[in-house]
Design a protein around this motif. Sequence first.
Motif, PDB file in Angstrom:
ATOM      1  N   GLY A  37       0.789  -1.217   0.000  1.00 38.39           N
ATOM      2  CA  GLY A  37       0.000   0.000   0.000  1.00 38.39           C
ATOM      3  C   GLY A  37       0.821   1.266   0.000  1.00 38.39           C
ATOM      4  O   GLY A  37       0.270   2.357  -0.192  1.00 38.39           O
ATOM      5  N   GLU A  38       2.130   1.148   0.201  1.00 40.30           N
ATOM      6  CA  GLU A  38       2.997   2.332   0.191  1.00 40.30           C
ATOM      7  C   GLU A  38       3.457   2.609  -1.241  1.00 40.30           C
ATOM      8  O   GLU A  38       3.861   1.700  -1.966  1.00 40.30           O
ATOM      9  N   THR A  39       3.411   3.867  -1.647  1.00 39.59           N
ATOM     10  CA  THR A  39       3.772   4.227  -3.010  1.00 39.59           C
ATOM     11  C   THR A  39       5.281   4.380  -3.139  1.00 39.59           C
ATOM     12  O   THR A  39       5.918   5.093  -2.368  1.00 39.59           O
ATOM     13  N   GLN A  41       8.467   5.306  -5.820  1.00 40.80           N
ATOM     14  CA  GLN A  41       8.750   6.064  -7.031  1.00 40.80           C
ATOM     15  C   GLN A  41       9.899   5.426  -7.805  1.00 40.80           C
ATOM     16  O   GLN A  41      10.949   5.142  -7.244  1.00 40.80           O
ATOM     17  N   THR A  66       0.873  -4.969  -8.455  1.00 42.10           N
ATOM     18  CA  THR A  66       1.040  -3.549  -8.131  1.00 42.10           C
ATOM     19  C   THR A  66       0.056  -2.715  -8.949  1.00 42.10           C
ATOM     20  O   THR A  66      -0.477  -3.163  -9.965  1.00 42.10           O
ATOM     21  N   ASP A  67      -0.159  -1.491  -8.489  1.00 39.70           N
ATOM     22  CA  ASP A  67      -0.858  -0.467  -9.264  1.00 39.70           C
ATOM     23  C   ASP A  67       0.180   0.561  -9.700  1.00 39.70           C
ATOM     24  O   ASP A  67       0.874   1.151  -8.851  1.00 39.70           O
ATOM     25  N   ARG A  95       4.907   5.853 -10.492  1.00 43.36           N
ATOM     26  CA  ARG A  95       4.486   5.614  -9.106  1.00 43.36           C
ATOM     27  C   ARG A  95       3.944   4.203  -8.992  1.00 43.36           C
ATOM     28  O   ARG A  95       2.954   3.850  -9.642  1.00 43.36           O
ATOM     29  N   THR A  97       2.516   1.183  -6.532  1.00 41.13           N
ATOM     30  CA  THR A  97       1.903   0.865  -5.243  1.00 41.13           C
ATOM     31  C   THR A  97       1.683  -0.641  -5.172  1.00 41.13           C
ATOM     32  O   THR A  97       0.784  -1.174  -5.840  1.00 41.13           O
ATOM     33  N   THR A  99       0.319  -4.181  -4.038  1.00 38.08           N
ATOM     34  CA  THR A  99      -0.910  -4.669  -3.402  1.00 38.08           C
ATOM     35  C   THR A  99      -0.722  -6.040  -2.779  1.00 38.08           C
ATOM     36  O   THR A  99      -1.649  -6.560  -2.155  1.00 38.08           O
ATOM     37  N   THR A 181      -0.493   8.988  -1.475  1.00 42.34           N
ATOM     38  CA  THR A 181      -1.118   7.788  -2.025  1.00 42.34           C
ATOM     39  C   THR A 181      -2.065   8.185  -3.149  1.00 42.34           C
ATOM     40  O   THR A 181      -2.892   9.080  -2.959  1.00 42.34           O
ATOM     41  N   ALA A 185      -5.627   3.887  -5.288  1.00 41.48           N
ATOM     42  CA  ALA A 185      -5.193   2.954  -4.246  1.00 41.48           C
ATOM     43  C   ALA A 185      -5.977   3.093  -2.950  1.00 41.48           C
ATOM     44  O   ALA A 185      -5.751   2.326  -2.004  1.00 41.48           O
ATOM     45  N   SER A 247       3.049   6.378   7.318  1.00 43.56           N
ATOM     46  CA  SER A 247       4.368   6.093   6.744  1.00 43.56           C
ATOM     47  C   SER A 247       5.465   6.966   7.338  1.00 43.56           C
ATOM     48  O   SER A 247       6.646   6.661   7.176  1.00 43.56           O
TER      49      SER A 247
END
Length: 350
Positions: A37-39, A41, A66-67, A95, A97, A99, A181, A185, A247
Amino acid sequence: MKPCALVLLMCVGLAQANEPQLLVQARLVPGDAVVVGETLQLQVDVLTDSWFTRGASLPELNLDGTDVTPPNGEAGHLSQTIQGQTFSGLRYTYRITPTQAQAFSIAPLTVRATPAQASHELSGQTPVLTFRASLPEGFSPGEPVLVASALRLSQTLTPPGGPFKVGDSLTRSVTLQADGTPGLALPAPPRGSVAGLGAYPQTPQMSNLDDGRGGFNGGQRIDRVSYRIEREGDFELPAIRVKWWDSVNRQIRFGELPAVTFKATASSSYTPVFSIVDDLRQMGQPTRLRLPATLLVGIGLLLLAVALSVNRRRLLHAFNAMRQWKHNRPPRKNYGLRPLNPRHEKDFQK
């Protein structure tokens, strides 16, 4: 060696020496270890010792589990000195994220660009990058994980106050904003059912928030549920509690919204949700046809006159036939009545 061939080789060498360079660099920010859930880069730097007259061409990034939000042409300008030589260029940001809790590997990405003074398009590749995503402490497998540096939660009720009656509708809107975020997400807030209320959820609205200069700042999700009151009484839309991972401080936090209470009274003018009256009105048809008595009599006389006019010949023929029959019919016989005592016997004298 012939003089012309020597001159040709010298020209080719000068052309190659003046051809600009293209360098491609890539890195993961904040690093190669994140939580679900943490984005994350993926920054891709495209550099040249010349300059760019237009943007670079980057491929699509697909990573299972991932997204991914692509750069969409957004780039920041930068300048670097490499081995005493100055390079300028553009920085593109993917980016990512995760899952799922697992290890990920990003294959090399081929970047294409044409710097100024280049005779043809140049290309370069990013190195292979890997990272691992793990569940944050306090979350179980399969549980939605919301990771943000800050979170804001608010709600509105439309219409804002009562009184409400049976058959009325109201809408509860819940807005969730999370810094760091993307909107896609963000999970849906919990929603419970309430007896006596028909619930009709609407399609959520998800978008990204920027810093006012086009830079990514966070995500926003708006969920709306319309309720229709089916009976009278006291109602309570349940409180909402959102669990998320901070975070910055690396700990679990909760965002909460209070319950919404209201009262509904009976209404004699209540009509069902699927009303024939409403359907007829929507179709432009009157629900009842009311005509004055004089209009009905006039319509009747008009119809009678039309009927007589259409059948005038038939009626005249029938009338003439009846008159002829009465004129030619045989005379009636006068039968008279017989006396009850036909003999008329005389009375005897005593």
